[in-house]
Design a protein around this motif. Structure first.
Motif, PDB file in Angstrom:
ATOM      1  N   LEU A  72       0.815  -1.220   0.000  1.00 53.65           N
ATOM      2  CA  LEU A  72       0.000   0.000   0.000  1.00 53.65           C
ATOM      3  C   LEU A  72       0.848   1.269   0.000  1.00 53.65           C
ATOM      4  O   LEU A  72       0.432   2.292  -0.551  1.00 53.65           O
ATOM      5  CB  LEU A  72      -0.953  -0.013   1.195  1.00 53.65           C
ATOM      6  CG  LEU A  72      -1.995  -1.148   1.182  1.00 53.65           C
ATOM      7  CD1 LEU A  72      -2.848  -1.100   2.439  1.00 53.65           C
ATOM      8  CD2 LEU A  72      -2.872  -1.059  -0.060  1.00 53.65           C
ATOM      9  N   SER A  73       2.050   1.218   0.580  1.00 52.85           N
ATOM     10  CA  SER A  73       2.920   2.396   0.527  1.00 52.85           C
ATOM     11  C   SER A  73       3.442   2.606  -0.888  1.00 52.85           C
ATOM     12  O   SER A  73       3.556   3.747  -1.357  1.00 52.85           O
ATOM     13  CB  SER A  73       4.083   2.250   1.520  1.00 52.85           C
ATOM     14  OG  SER A  73       4.955   1.205   1.138  1.00 52.85           O
ATOM     15  N   THR A  74       3.749   1.513  -1.583  1.00 53.16           N
ATOM     16  CA  THR A  74       4.170   1.634  -2.976  1.00 53.16           C
ATOM     17  C   THR A  74       3.016   2.118  -3.847  1.00 53.16           C
ATOM     18  O   THR A  74       3.222   2.872  -4.802  1.00 53.16           O
ATOM     19  CB  THR A  74       4.704   0.291  -3.498  1.00 53.16           C
ATOM     20  OG1 THR A  74       5.830  -0.100  -2.711  1.00 53.16           O
ATOM     21  CG2 THR A  74       5.147   0.399  -4.953  1.00 53.16           C
ATOM     22  N   VAL A  75       1.813   1.686  -3.521  1.00 55.93           N
ATOM     23  CA  VAL A  75       0.639   2.173  -4.247  1.00 55.93           C
ATOM     24  C   VAL A  75       0.558   3.696  -4.168  1.00 55.93           C
ATOM     25  O   VAL A  75       0.351   4.381  -5.184  1.00 55.93           O
ATOM     26  CB  VAL A  75      -0.647   1.521  -3.696  1.00 55.93           C
ATOM     27  CG1 VAL A  75      -1.890   2.224  -4.244  1.00 55.93           C
ATOM     28  CG2 VAL A  75      -0.692   0.036  -4.056  1.00 55.93           C
ATOM     29  N   GLN A  76       0.724   4.247  -2.988  1.00 52.71           N
ATOM     30  CA  GLN A  76       0.641   5.700  -2.840  1.00 52.71           C
ATOM     31  C   GLN A  76       1.762   6.394  -3.605  1.00 52.71           C
ATOM     32  O   GLN A  76       1.539   7.402  -4.286  1.00 52.71           O
ATOM     33  CB  GLN A  76       0.715   6.090  -1.351  1.00 52.71           C
ATOM     34  CG  GLN A  76       0.395   7.567  -1.101  1.00 52.71           C
ATOM     35  CD  GLN A  76      -0.977   7.959  -1.641  1.00 52.71           C
ATOM     36  OE1 GLN A  76      -1.991   7.349  -1.286  1.00 52.71           O
ATOM     37  NE2 GLN A  76      -1.015   8.956  -2.521  1.00 52.71           N
ATOM     38  N   ASN A  77       2.969   5.863  -3.517  1.00 48.02           N
ATOM     39  CA  ASN A  77       4.094   6.453  -4.242  1.00 48.02           C
ATOM     40  C   ASN A  77       3.880   6.408  -5.751  1.00 48.02           C
ATOM     41  O   ASN A  77       4.250   7.338  -6.477  1.00 48.02           O
ATOM     42  CB  ASN A  77       5.396   5.724  -3.889  1.00 48.02           C
ATOM     43  CG  ASN A  77       5.882   6.030  -2.489  1.00 48.02           C
ATOM     44  OD1 ASN A  77       5.652   7.116  -1.962  1.00 48.02           O
ATOM     45  ND2 ASN A  77       6.568   5.082  -1.868  1.00 48.02           N
ATOM     46  N   THR A  78       3.276   5.331  -6.219  1.00 46.45           N
ATOM     47  CA  THR A  78       3.027   5.177  -7.661  1.00 46.45           C
ATOM     48  C   THR A  78       1.903   6.107  -8.112  1.00 46.45           C
ATOM     49  O   THR A  78       1.992   6.717  -9.184  1.00 46.45           O
ATOM     50  CB  THR A  78       2.679   3.711  -7.980  1.00 46.45           C
ATOM     51  OG1 THR A  78       3.720   2.860  -7.492  1.00 46.45           O
ATOM     52  CG2 THR A  78       2.520   3.503  -9.478  1.00 46.45           C
ATOM     53  N   ARG A  79       0.874   6.223  -7.304  1.00 42.86           N
ATOM     54  CA  ARG A  79      -0.214   7.143  -7.650  1.00 42.86           C
ATOM     55  C   ARG A  79       0.281   8.582  -7.747  1.00 42.86           C
ATOM     56  O   ARG A  79      -0.218   9.373  -8.549  1.00 42.86           O
ATOM     57  CB  ARG A  79      -1.325   7.046  -6.598  1.00 42.86           C
ATOM     58  CG  ARG A  79      -2.131   5.762  -6.648  1.00 42.86           C
ATOM     59  CD  ARG A  79      -3.184   5.724  -5.544  1.00 42.86           C
ATOM     60  NE  ARG A  79      -4.019   4.524  -5.602  1.00 42.86           N
ATOM     61  CZ  ARG A  79      -5.022   4.267  -4.767  1.00 42.86           C
ATOM     62  NH1 ARG A  79      -5.308   5.130  -3.794  1.00 42.86           N
ATOM     63  NH2 ARG A  79      -5.731   3.151  -4.889  1.00 42.86           N
ATOM     64  N   ASP A  80       1.283   8.920  -6.954  1.00 41.38           N
ATOM     65  CA  ASP A  80       1.786  10.295  -6.908  1.00 41.38           C
ATOM     66  C   ASP A  80       2.623  10.675  -8.120  1.00 41.38           C
ATOM     67  O   ASP A  80       2.799  11.865  -8.406  1.00 41.38           O
ATOM     68  CB  ASP A  80       2.624  10.521  -5.640  1.00 41.38           C
ATOM     69  CG  ASP A  80       1.788  10.538  -4.367  1.00 41.38           C
ATOM     70  OD1 ASP A  80       0.560  10.701  -4.477  1.00 41.38           O
ATOM     71  OD2 ASP A  80       2.366  10.373  -3.279  1.00 41.38           O
ATOM     72  N   LEU A  81       3.160   9.689  -8.845  1.00 45.33           N
ATOM     73  CA  LEU A  81       4.025   9.990  -9.994  1.00 45.33           C
ATOM     74  C   LEU A  81       3.211  10.266 -11.251  1.00 45.33           C
ATOM     75  O   LEU A  81       2.168   9.658 -11.481  1.00 45.33           O
ATOM     76  CB  LEU A  81       4.957   8.813 -10.275  1.00 45.33           C
ATOM     77  CG  LEU A  81       6.115   8.559  -9.303  1.00 45.33           C
ATOM     78  CD1 LEU A  81       7.009   7.449  -9.850  1.00 45.33           C
ATOM     79  CD2 LEU A  81       6.932   9.809  -9.051  1.00 45.33           C
ATOM     80  N   THR A  82       3.723  11.161 -12.076  1.00 50.89           N
ATOM     81  CA  THR A  82       3.123  11.385 -13.393  1.00 50.89           C
ATOM     82  C   THR A  82       3.471  10.211 -14.301  1.00 50.89           C
ATOM     83  O   THR A  82       4.422   9.452 -14.031  1.00 50.89           O
ATOM     84  CB  THR A  82       3.652  12.660 -14.042  1.00 50.89           C
ATOM     85  OG1 THR A  82       5.068  12.510 -14.280  1.00 50.89           O
ATOM     86  CG2 THR A  82       3.407  13.871 -13.154  1.00 50.89           C
TER      87      THR A  82
END
Length: 425
Positions: free
Chosen positions: A118-128
């Motif tokens: 879930l932390s990687t999910v948030q980091n991935t959602r944040d990237l363009t």
């Protein structure tokens, strides 16, 4: 009229053709057969292999002036590695989680706190999209330098429509721009996102409803069917829907616990079952009767400091077709070097160097449904080859933690020379 090559690879001390397994993966004694040609040579035309033999044989046949010749200098030459299970497109890393695990916190304990995937999910959602492509390309370049010429990439770090499509779009852009062959897999069912924690079945419905939209982006559909992931019933609903839409199927099973994934995979005719660290002997016998490729990922228990590894030697002895892959991802195996996986397979799974090489070439191509195109050095196949800076293939897993790849030839083009990227058109 005989075709004349535009590229000739010669003086291969050990040419490992890994030939003869395009119809089905190598099993039993076949996994010890590397199809070695001593002082071998390969003739290439328009990106495809047109002849294989000894340097003397091909030297007599092809003496055309202006022919590009690569002298392997007596080194080991083999097909490009096929990494058939990765999660290469993601944002950020999990170094903080790594430090927690060094203090005794387990992977599943971290996941239950809302971290982990879930932390990687948030980091991935944040990237363009552009940034996601940029960071992923760098990882692919590293894999290529280490001899991987074909890679499978899963989505699964978005877990909502917008972000999953962003990942799939990133994979599609990389497919068009990178030298590697890239196979795309939709893994929207990687874990339950925080928004659906109180109603996992609603997320399963969401994934099923998304499948028609993502069909244009992905060849395979995959589900993480395990403790902390999706139940057998949820997995069957997703994969059953995907199969009706024309997806080929993969399934993560038995990484942490056996919850009954093998019978489901057999029933759905999955192309591969992946992980299998906790497989039971009864399920090995069931898989023996199927055409499913078992993708083993020893880098995961190694990185998670687990004692149980997939019983690779037993699986080979029982006649199962096994492949190997990195499972490159930020949480359980941040390793881009498949050569390290070959060493781990020998040390931890109990298989031989020859078996491990077959598992990362021709058998891995079967796990991606591509054995007629890649995975061995045979006439008519794509000219994907690597030259290792060693003289005996047993040295590949023996000298571990370094990069043995000196030269990479992809579709007949030299794209790595002297361990440097030279042509990424």
């Amino acid at each position: 009229m005989r075709l004349l090559p535009d590229l000739l690879i010669q003086n291969c001390g050990q040419l490992l053709t890994v030939a003869g397994a395009s119809r089905r993966p190598k099993i039993l004694k076949g996994m010890d057969d590397l199809g070695i040609v001593l002082d071998g040579a390969v003739a290439i035309k328009d990106g495809n292999i047109i002849d294989v033999g000894t340097t003397k044989q091909l030297g007599k046949k092809y003496n055309k002036k202006g022919l590009q010749v690569v002298d392997a200098l007596g080194k080991v030459v083999l097909p490009g590695f096929v990494d058939c299970h990765t999660h290469t497109v993601f944002g950020g890393d999990r170094t903080g989680e790594f430090a927690q695990r060094m203090q005794g916190v387990s992977y599943l304990e971290i996941l239950k706190t809302g971290s982990g995937i879930l932390s990687t999910v948030q980091n991935t959602r944040d990237l363009t999209l552009e940034k996601l492509v940029e960071v992923s390309k760098k990882r692919l370049d590293t894999m290529l330098l280490h001899g991987t010429t074909t890679v499978e990439i899963k989505s699964g770090y978005g877990l909502d429509r917008k972000s999953e499509l962003k990942i799939l779009n990133a994979i599609q852009r990389l497919q068009k721009s990178h030298s590697m062959d890239i196979v795309s897999t939709f893994l929207g069912a990687h874990t339950i996102p925080s928004e659906y924690q109180s109603n996992p079945d609603a997320y399963v419905d969401f994934i099923c409803n998304m499948l028609p939209e993502v069909k244009a982006y992905a060849t395979f559909c995959d589900v993480f069917c395990d403790d902390g992931g999706f139940t057998i019933e949820q997995t069957e609903k997703i994969l059953g829907t995907a199969k009706k839409l024309g997806f080929r199927l993969k399934i993560h099973i038995n990484e942490f616990k056996d919850i009954g994934g093998v019978p489901l995979a057999i029933r759905l005719c999955a192309t591969s079952v992946d992980h299998l660290d906790n497989i039971k002997h009864r399920d090995i016998l069931k898989l023996k009767k199927s055409n499913i490729t078992c993708v083993l990922l020893p880098g995961v228990p190694f990185f998670l400091m687990k004692e149980n590894y997939a019983p690779g030697r037993k699986m080979v002895e029982e006649g199962l077709s096994i492949a190997l892959a990195t499972d490159f991802n930020p949480g359980t195996c941040p390793c881009e070097n498949i050569q390290m996986i070959i060493t781990l397979a020998c040390l931890k799974l109990g298989i031989t160097p020859a078996q491990a090489i077959n598992a990362v070439t021709i058998n891995a191509s079967h796990a991606l449904g591509m054995p007629d195109r890649i995975g061995s050095i045979e006439v008519g196949k794509q000219a994907d080859m690597i030259i290792l800076d060693i003289h005996n293939y047993n040295q590949l897993p023996y000298y571990f933690g370094i990069n043995h790849v000196k030269t990479v030839i992809k579709k007949g083009r030299l794209i790595v020379e002297n361990k440097q990227l030279v042509d990424l058109r």
